[in-house]
Scaffold this motif. Sequence first.
Motif, PDB file in Angstrom:
ATOM      1  N   LEU A 101      42.243  50.062  39.961  1.00 30.55           N
ATOM      2  CA  LEU A 101      42.103  49.140  39.001  1.00 30.55           C
ATOM      3  C   LEU A 101      40.479  48.865  38.534  1.00 30.55           C
ATOM      4  CD1 LEU A 101      42.015  46.280  39.060  1.00 30.55           C
ATOM      5  CD2 LEU A 101      41.051  45.389  41.090  1.00 30.55           C
ATOM      6  N   LEU A 102      39.776  49.602  39.259  1.00 30.55           N
ATOM      7  CA  LEU A 102      38.336  50.334  37.507  1.00 30.55           C
ATOM      8  C   LEU A 102      38.807  51.004  36.576  1.00 30.55           C
ATOM      9  CD1 LEU A 102      35.852  50.996  40.921  1.00 30.55           C
ATOM     10  CD2 LEU A 102      35.657  48.944  39.364  1.00 30.55           C
ATOM     11  N   SER A 120      38.429  50.571  31.365  1.00 27.62           N
ATOM     12  CA  SER A 120      39.325  51.168  30.309  1.00 27.62           C
ATOM     13  C   SER A 120      38.836  51.284  28.180  1.00 27.62           C
ATOM     14  CB  SER A 120      40.676  51.141  29.893  1.00 27.62           C
ATOM     15  OG  SER A 120      41.046  49.124  29.646  1.00 27.62           O
ATOM     16  N   LYS A 121      38.097  50.382  28.238  1.00 27.85           N
ATOM     17  CA  LYS A 121      37.784  50.477  26.891  1.00 27.85           C
ATOM     18  C   LYS A 121      36.218  50.792  26.271  1.00 27.85           C
ATOM     19  CE  LYS A 121      41.841  47.357  25.487  1.00 27.85           C
ATOM     20  NZ  LYS A 121      42.090  46.363  25.049  1.00 27.85           N
ATOM     21  N   SER A 122      35.083  50.719  27.532  1.00 28.39           N
ATOM     22  CA  SER A 122      34.062  50.449  27.803  1.00 28.39           C
ATOM     23  C   SER A 122      33.407  50.934  28.741  1.00 28.39           C
ATOM     24  CB  SER A 122      33.450  49.560  27.469  1.00 28.39           C
ATOM     25  OG  SER A 122      31.804  49.400  27.836  1.00 28.39           O
ATOM     26  N   SER A 123      31.910  52.043  29.341  1.00 28.98           N
ATOM     27  CA  SER A 123      31.484  52.098  30.301  1.00 28.98           C
ATOM     28  C   SER A 123      30.475  51.212  31.023  1.00 28.98           C
ATOM     29  CB  SER A 123      30.049  53.178  29.850  1.00 28.98           C
ATOM     30  OG  SER A 123      29.842  52.536  28.599  1.00 28.98           O
ATOM     31  N   ASP A 124      30.777  49.954  30.174  1.00 33.24           N
ATOM     32  CA  ASP A 124      30.337  48.446  30.487  1.00 33.24           C
ATOM     33  C   ASP A 124      30.271  47.502  29.992  1.00 33.24           C
ATOM     34  OD1 ASP A 124      28.152  48.202  28.417  1.00 33.24           O
ATOM     35  OD2 ASP A 124      27.682  49.262  28.656  1.00 33.24           O
ATOM     36  N   VAL A 125      30.504  46.812  31.184  1.00 33.84           N
ATOM     37  CA  VAL A 125      31.632  45.279  30.507  1.00 33.84           C
ATOM     38  C   VAL A 125      30.423  44.158  31.807  1.00 33.84           C
ATOM     39  CG1 VAL A 125      33.836  46.321  30.949  1.00 33.84           C
ATOM     40  CG2 VAL A 125      32.623  45.918  32.958  1.00 33.84           C
ATOM     41  N   SER A 126      30.983  43.342  30.942  1.00 31.67           N
ATOM     42  CA  SER A 126      30.328  41.482  31.172  1.00 31.67           C
ATOM     43  C   SER A 126      31.224  41.511  32.931  1.00 31.67           C
ATOM     44  CB  SER A 126      30.649  40.696  30.166  1.00 31.67           C
ATOM     45  OG  SER A 126      32.175  40.683  30.140  1.00 31.67           O
ATOM     46  N   TYR A 127      30.433  40.839  33.731  1.00 32.98           N
ATOM     47  CA  TYR A 127      31.090  39.834  34.694  1.00 32.98           C
ATOM     48  C   TYR A 127      32.012  39.397  34.473  1.00 32.98           C
ATOM     49  CZ  TYR A 127      27.244  41.448  38.638  1.00 32.98           C
ATOM     50  OH  TYR A 127      26.833  42.085  38.861  1.00 32.98           O
ATOM     51  N   PHE A 153      34.989  41.641  34.507  1.00 34.07           N
ATOM     52  CA  PHE A 153      35.529  42.316  35.427  1.00 34.07           C
ATOM     53  C   PHE A 153      36.014  41.731  36.840  1.00 34.07           C
ATOM     54  CE2 PHE A 153      33.758  43.656  39.856  1.00 34.07           C
ATOM     55  CZ  PHE A 153      33.792  44.885  39.913  1.00 34.07           C
ATOM     56  N   ILE A 154      35.139  40.413  36.877  1.00 32.57           N
ATOM     57  CA  ILE A 154      35.704  38.996  37.509  1.00 32.57           C
ATOM     58  C   ILE A 154      37.187  38.472  37.732  1.00 32.57           C
ATOM     59  CG2 ILE A 154      35.602  37.282  38.085  1.00 32.57           C
ATOM     60  CD1 ILE A 154      32.614  37.248  38.282  1.00 32.57           C
ATOM     61  N   ASN A 155      37.773  38.144  35.978  1.00 32.50           N
ATOM     62  CA  ASN A 155      38.876  38.598  35.456  1.00 32.50           C
ATOM     63  C   ASN A 155      40.205  39.059  35.978  1.00 32.50           C
ATOM     64  OD1 ASN A 155      40.503  36.479  34.240  1.00 32.50           O
ATOM     65  ND2 ASN A 155      40.756  38.758  32.470  1.00 32.50           N
ATOM     66  N   LEU A 156      40.332  40.599  35.520  1.00 35.21           N
ATOM     67  CA  LEU A 156      40.829  42.069  36.254  1.00 35.21           C
ATOM     68  C   LEU A 156      40.646  42.097  37.841  1.00 35.21           C
ATOM     69  CD1 LEU A 156      40.144  43.883  33.510  1.00 35.21           C
ATOM     70  CD2 LEU A 156      41.970  42.354  33.663  1.00 35.21           C
ATOM     71  N   SER A 157      39.392  41.580  38.022  1.00 37.24           N
ATOM     72  CA  SER A 157      39.824  41.989  39.973  1.00 37.24           C
ATOM     73  C   SER A 157      40.301  40.574  40.676  1.00 37.24           C
ATOM     74  CB  SER A 157      38.104  41.240  40.329  1.00 37.24           C
ATOM     75  OG  SER A 157      37.238  42.124  39.619  1.00 37.24           O
ATOM     76  N   LEU A 158      40.526  39.425  40.554  1.00 36.46           N
ATOM     77  CA  LEU A 158      41.785  38.564  40.673  1.00 36.46           C
ATOM     78  C   LEU A 158      42.542  38.055  40.077  1.00 36.46           C
ATOM     79  CD1 LEU A 158      38.291  35.418  40.044  1.00 36.46           C
ATOM     80  CD2 LEU A 158      38.995  37.097  41.976  1.00 36.46           C
ATOM     81  N   TYR A 159      42.771  38.694  38.255  1.00 36.45           N
ATOM     82  CA  TYR A 159      44.151  38.567  38.180  1.00 36.45           C
ATOM     83  C   TYR A 159      45.213  39.374  38.009  1.00 36.45           C
ATOM     84  CZ  TYR A 159      42.294  33.363  38.324  1.00 36.45           C
ATOM     85  OH  TYR A 159      41.215  32.477  38.797  1.00 36.45           O
ATOM     86  N   ASP A 160      44.586  40.847  38.002  1.00 35.23           N
ATOM     87  CA  ASP A 160      44.941  41.586  37.409  1.00 35.23           C
ATOM     88  C   ASP A 160      46.527  41.554  38.015  1.00 35.23           C
ATOM     89  OD1 ASP A 160      45.540  44.366  36.008  1.00 35.23           O
ATOM     90  OD2 ASP A 160      45.694  44.600  37.820  1.00 35.23           O
ATOM     91  N   ILE A 212      36.349  45.172  45.990  1.00 33.52           N
ATOM     92  CA  ILE A 212      36.517  45.318  44.564  1.00 33.52           C
ATOM     93  C   ILE A 212      38.312  44.741  44.317  1.00 33.52           C
ATOM     94  CG2 ILE A 212      37.443  45.248  41.665  1.00 33.52           C
ATOM     95  CD1 ILE A 212      34.816  47.759  42.827  1.00 33.52           C
ATOM     96  N   GLY A 213      38.703  42.889  44.350  1.00 29.59           N
ATOM     97  CA  GLY A 213      40.472  43.260  44.502  1.00 29.59           C
ATOM     98  C   GLY A 213      40.766  42.644  45.734  1.00 29.59           C
ATOM     99  N   GLU A 214      40.197  42.740  46.637  1.00 29.14           N
ATOM    100  CA  GLU A 214      40.499  42.243  47.658  1.00 29.14           C
ATOM    101  C   GLU A 214      39.736  40.922  48.061  1.00 29.14           C
ATOM    102  OE1 GLU A 214      39.799  45.227  50.522  1.00 29.14           O
ATOM    103  OE2 GLU A 214      40.712  46.741  48.823  1.00 29.14           O
ATOM    104  N   LYS A 215      39.062  40.215  46.948  1.00 28.19           N
ATOM    105  CA  LYS A 215      37.784  39.401  47.346  1.00 28.19           C
ATOM    106  C   LYS A 215      38.066  37.936  46.598  1.00 28.19           C
ATOM    107  CE  LYS A 215      33.895  39.921  48.620  1.00 28.19           C
ATOM    108  NZ  LYS A 215      32.666  41.293  48.671  1.00 28.19           N
ATOM    109  N   ASP A 216      38.069  36.918  47.485  1.00 24.90           N
ATOM    110  CA  ASP A 216      37.568  35.680  45.801  1.00 24.90           C
ATOM    111  C   ASP A 216      36.658  35.920  45.791  1.00 24.90           C
ATOM    112  OD1 ASP A 216      38.914  33.774  44.667  1.00 24.90           O
ATOM    113  OD2 ASP A 216      38.447  32.073  46.313  1.00 24.90           O
TER     114      ASP A 216
END
Length: 339
Positions: free
Chosen positions: A8-9, A14-21, A24-31, A252-256
């Motif tokens: 998941l990480l 994949s496109k940047s070494s730093d990302v907005s929250y 991060f949250i969008n993919l953690s919840l909806y990937d 990550i990916g295991e919590k709401d």
Amino acid sequence: MKIENKDLLDKIFSKSSDVSYSHFINLSLYDEDFGYYKNNSIPKDFLTSPTTHESFGKVMSNQIKEIWNYYDNPRQFTVVELGGNNGKLKNDILNDISKDKKFFNSIVYFNIDKINGDEINDVDFNAENGCIISNEFFDALPFNRFIKKNDEIIKIKIKLENNELVEVYKKMKKFSFFNDDVISKIPNGSVFEVINDLDSIIKKISSFFNNCVMVTIDYGFNDYNKLFLKNPNGLVRCYYNHSMDKNILKNIGEKDITCDVNFNYLNDSLGKFGLHKIANTTQEKFLIKNGFKKYFDNAIKNEEKRSLISLVNPDGLGGFHVYYHEKPKGSFSPSCLND
């Protein structure tokens, strides 16, 4: 924080070494492959009003009918539910509405939810009359995080560094979400959240109707004083393994992941796109004034009574805010708010 859920990480960064929250949250919840909502092997911790008891849906069907009556019983009446998950509230509402054939035959019902593959900005239709039901929708939207340091608002981003997740601060040219008076009162050291792209989401929602009433039910705050108390952890709520924490960067990916809704900011955005505030109350008062007592009186089992009580408990679901908005500004007055 040490790396976990590497697949998941890898996607997140994949496109940047730093990302907005929000990213991060969008993919953690909806990937699609590794997101929390897409993983059926993970038991979901959240408990919502529709899943607590079917009476919530019955009360909502009464509210929808009142709005239908307000628009003179049109032959087609569209209901848009935002974030309806697996359709529990939709089913309860339609089951109750089915008792009135004329009303039922007028209903066109859309449940728009990202977990069902719906991207709200990709939905495109327009109806003459209808209503929007938003139950715990806005608290679940991805958000960005900010901190006030040395009287300056700074964006907090997430960086993957030496196999660890760390927060990094990025200065902004301008922070335009709150006015200068609000910003000046936020204490240095406080962290706070702002829903990502809220205006574009509201603009899309408003485009669905020429005439509508919107009912929003969610938890949060409608007094900016909430932001004026020093809060270094922000107003985040994460749910993992039946417990709550504030650490987005763990499990990550295991919590709401949610945060309190800033209703001041939300109301401003709704008004900007033609959805004018009518009134607000609490879920406790909303349900009780809409005939909730009869459902409690008809309950036989203690377990059912406890579920019903939880819907109006002011320290829980009963303390949620209920807001009414109308497009365009009209004369709708919810009967549950009339003395």
